[in-house]
Design a protein around this motif. Structure first.
Motif, PDB file in Angstrom:
ATOM      1  N   LEU A  89       0.783  -1.241   0.000  1.00 35.39           N
ATOM      2  CA  LEU A  89       0.000   0.000   0.000  1.00 35.39           C
ATOM      3  C   LEU A  89       0.814   1.291   0.000  1.00 35.39           C
ATOM      4  CD1 LEU A  89      -2.802  -0.969   2.545  1.00 35.39           C
ATOM      5  CD2 LEU A  89      -2.938  -0.933   0.033  1.00 35.39           C
ATOM      6  N   SER A  90       1.981   1.286   0.586  1.00 30.98           N
ATOM      7  CA  SER A  90       2.673   2.560   0.850  1.00 30.98           C
ATOM      8  C   SER A  90       3.011   3.334  -0.426  1.00 30.98           C
ATOM      9  CB  SER A  90       3.917   2.347   1.711  1.00 30.98           C
ATOM     10  OG  SER A  90       4.827   1.495   1.072  1.00 30.98           O
ATOM     11  N   LYS A  91       3.553   2.686  -1.429  1.00 31.53           N
ATOM     12  CA  LYS A  91       3.913   3.407  -2.666  1.00 31.53           C
ATOM     13  C   LYS A  91       2.678   3.885  -3.411  1.00 31.53           C
ATOM     14  CE  LYS A  91       8.426   1.456  -3.171  1.00 31.53           C
ATOM     15  NZ  LYS A  91       9.156   0.288  -3.516  1.00 31.53           N
ATOM     16  N   GLU A  92       1.623   3.085  -3.383  1.00 29.07           N
ATOM     17  CA  GLU A  92       0.378   3.485  -4.051  1.00 29.07           C
ATOM     18  C   GLU A  92      -0.206   4.739  -3.407  1.00 29.07           C
ATOM     19  OE1 GLU A  92      -2.442   3.547  -6.904  1.00 29.07           O
ATOM     20  OE2 GLU A  92      -0.725   2.208  -6.859  1.00 29.07           O
ATOM     21  N   MET A  93      -0.130   4.831  -2.096  1.00 36.02           N
ATOM     22  CA  MET A  93      -0.643   6.022  -1.412  1.00 36.02           C
ATOM     23  C   MET A  93       0.192   7.252  -1.780  1.00 36.02           C
ATOM     24  SD  MET A  93      -3.293   5.076   0.052  1.00 36.02           S
ATOM     25  CE  MET A  93      -3.838   3.424  -0.307  1.00 36.02           C
ATOM     26  N   GLU A  94       1.500   7.090  -1.838  1.00 34.16           N
ATOM     27  CA  GLU A  94       2.369   8.221  -2.211  1.00 34.16           C
ATOM     28  C   GLU A  94       2.039   8.730  -3.605  1.00 34.16           C
ATOM     29  OE1 GLU A  94       6.457   7.094  -1.598  1.00 34.16           O
ATOM     30  OE2 GLU A  94       6.087   6.657   0.528  1.00 34.16           O
ATOM     31  N   LYS A  95       1.732   7.822  -4.535  1.00 35.08           N
ATOM     32  CA  LYS A  95       1.354   8.225  -5.897  1.00 35.08           C
ATOM     33  C   LYS A  95       0.115   9.113  -5.886  1.00 35.08           C
ATOM     34  CE  LYS A  95       2.708   3.930  -8.147  1.00 35.08           C
ATOM     35  NZ  LYS A  95       2.165   2.762  -8.861  1.00 35.08           N
ATOM     36  N   ARG A  96      -0.715   8.940  -4.879  1.00 35.88           N
ATOM     37  CA  ARG A  96      -1.981   9.677  -4.791  1.00 35.88           C
ATOM     38  C   ARG A  96      -1.894  10.896  -3.879  1.00 35.88           C
ATOM     39  NH1 ARG A  96      -6.095   6.217  -6.935  1.00 35.88           N
ATOM     40  NH2 ARG A  96      -5.113   4.294  -7.630  1.00 35.88           N
ATOM     41  N   GLY A  97      -0.669  11.227  -3.468  1.00 37.18           N
ATOM     42  CA  GLY A  97      -0.468  12.445  -2.692  1.00 37.18           C
ATOM     43  C   GLY A  97      -0.786  12.345  -1.216  1.00 37.18           C
TER      44      GLY A  97
END
Length: 120
Positions: A89-97
């Motif tokens: 989840l962590s990288k996906e959340m970063e992609k979404r700001g």
């Protein structure tokens, strides 16, 4: 601000490097709590709950629900599963700001772990 969403999934496992009743095959109804943090967007939200639900279900729940965790993990402790969820989840959340703040993973009503991405 921190946004919180709860999920659940069913899975079975046995702990191969453990002496006790958990070395035998058994299952749990896991409870997952995902917490993300970030600023309010133009819609006055950290993230739409529906968007968060879609991400978690696609990246985590679809892979873990009704699975035999030993097929994915050498020693499927709650701690190891929580680290894996964080990594999904962590990288996906970063992609979404936004930033993944914390996850809680409960294997029973009274036993669980909290993980914040620290190295273990």
């Amino acid at each position: 601000m921190i946004l919180v969403k709860k999920f659940s999934f069913e899975a079975a496992h046995n702990l191969t490097r453990y002496l006790g009743k958990c070395e035998r095959l058994h299952g749990h109804t896991y409870r997952l709590v995902v917490k993300i943090e970030g600023p309010l967007n133009e819609e006055e939200m950290v993230m739409d709950f529906a968007e968060l639900k879609k991400i978690v279900e696609e990246l985590v729940i679809s892979k873990l629900d009704h699975s035999y965790l030993n097929d994915m993990f050498d020693q499927p402790t709650t701690e190891r599963v929580a680290i894996w969820i964080w990594d999904q989840l962590s990288k996906e959340m970063e992609k979404r700001g936004v930033r993944l703040h914390e996850i809680e993973l409960w294997e029973t009503e009274t036993s669980g772990v909290v993980y914040r991405g620290e190295k273990v």
